[in-house]
Design a protein around this motif. Sequence first.
Motif, short mmCIF file in Angstrom:
data_model
loop_
_atom_site.label_atom_id
_atom_site.label_comp_id
_atom_site.label_asym_id
_atom_site.label_seq_id
_atom_site.Cartn_x
_atom_site.Cartn_y
_atom_site.Cartn_z
N ASN A 50 -86.35 16.52 86.10
CA ASN A 50 -88.20 16.86 86.12
C ASN A 50 -88.52 17.90 84.91
OD1 ASN A 50 -86.29 18.46 87.41
ND2 ASN A 50 -88.84 19.07 88.89
N GLN A 51 -88.44 18.02 84.49
CA GLN A 51 -88.31 18.87 83.54
C GLN A 51 -88.76 18.49 82.33
OE1 GLN A 51 -85.66 22.57 83.33
NE2 GLN A 51 -87.93 23.60 82.35
N VAL A 52 -87.99 16.95 82.41
CA VAL A 52 -88.92 15.86 81.10
C VAL A 52 -89.41 14.70 81.82
CG1 VAL A 52 -87.08 16.29 79.40
CG2 VAL A 52 -86.66 14.69 80.95
N GLY A 92 -86.35 33.36 81.53
CA GLY A 92 -87.12 32.46 82.09
C GLY A 92 -87.26 31.03 81.76
N CYS A 93 -88.16 30.59 81.03
CA CYS A 93 -87.78 28.87 81.45
C CYS A 93 -89.02 27.76 80.48
CB CYS A 93 -88.81 28.78 82.53
SG CYS A 93 -88.82 26.48 83.30
N LEU A 94 -87.82 27.00 80.05
CA LEU A 94 -88.82 26.05 79.51
C LEU A 94 -90.28 25.25 79.94
CD1 LEU A 94 -85.89 24.28 77.74
CD2 LEU A 94 -86.93 26.26 76.70
N SER A 95 -89.97 25.72 81.28
CA SER A 95 -91.84 25.40 81.62
C SER A 95 -92.44 26.04 81.23
CB SER A 95 -91.53 24.74 82.89
OG SER A 95 -90.76 23.21 82.74
N LEU A 139 -78.41 28.18 89.24
CA LEU A 139 -79.56 28.37 90.80
C LEU A 139 -80.70 28.15 90.00
CD1 LEU A 139 -77.94 31.42 91.82
CD2 LEU A 139 -78.41 29.42 92.58
N HIS A 140 -80.70 28.10 88.64
CA HIS A 140 -82.38 28.17 87.94
C HIS A 140 -82.54 26.68 88.14
CE1 HIS A 140 -85.60 29.03 84.89
NE2 HIS A 140 -85.06 27.55 84.72
N GLU A 141 -81.63 26.14 87.22
CA GLU A 141 -81.43 24.52 87.20
C GLU A 141 -81.14 23.20 88.18
OE1 GLU A 141 -82.98 23.25 84.17
OE2 GLU A 141 -82.35 25.53 83.72
N ILE A 142 -80.82 24.27 89.23
CA ILE A 142 -80.65 23.29 91.03
C ILE A 142 -81.72 23.60 91.46
CG2 ILE A 142 -80.08 23.21 93.19
CD1 ILE A 142 -76.84 23.50 91.66
N ASP A 143 -82.92 25.15 91.12
CA ASP A 143 -84.11 25.39 92.03
C ASP A 143 -85.60 24.28 91.64
OD1 ASP A 143 -83.48 27.34 93.89
OD2 ASP A 143 -84.88 28.78 92.59
N HIS A 144 -85.31 23.61 89.79
CA HIS A 144 -85.82 22.80 89.38
C HIS A 144 -86.06 21.28 89.84
CE1 HIS A 144 -88.02 24.61 86.23
NE2 HIS A 144 -86.77 25.10 85.43
N ILE A 145 -84.32 21.20 90.59
CA ILE A 145 -84.71 19.49 90.97
C ILE A 145 -85.29 19.41 92.69
CG2 ILE A 145 -82.88 18.80 89.37
CD1 ILE A 145 -80.84 19.18 91.64
#
Length: 174
Positions: A50-52, A92-95, A139-145
Amino acid sequence: MSVLDIRIIGDPVLRQKSKEIDIVDEKLLKLASDMIETMHNANGLGLAANQVGIPLRLIVLNLKDIGVGKKDIVLINPEVVYSEGSSIEEEGCLSIPGLYTELERPYYVEVEAQELKLPKGKLRNVRIKGEDLYARALLHEIDHINGILFVDRLDDIKRRIVLAKWKREHPEYS
Ligand code: CO
């Protein structure tokens, strides 16, 4: 492969709960390899679909930079099945480019997923055990989705302070 645009905080797709993937087709393979290229181009440790702009349950992780492997891993429908311990590290986060702040997360996680092997698209069930930075990245990426950004996990006051500062310093993103 191509580099995709990374969506920035404020974009509604980052708040969407992403859909389960039940078909692996050419389009999905292309998305996964584009995400890998996009992650490396941005010097990221990981990226969620979803970041893209694509709300599917697909994440990629840069295992080399995380320090646990030689290359990248693509995970479909990843789920945290166990977590333990606690660690406070800067994240940090690319978004939210340029915002880094300390965040407490579990030190150890176990994640079930299907690993997608590129370029052919072979799938296998995996149970990943990750600690420290690997756990944090999973955890960071699973949070994103699930529509969650890492700043959401800060307490209210700290979140308001760091976001206000970030917005002041980065008017280009508002
Ligand atoms: Co992120």
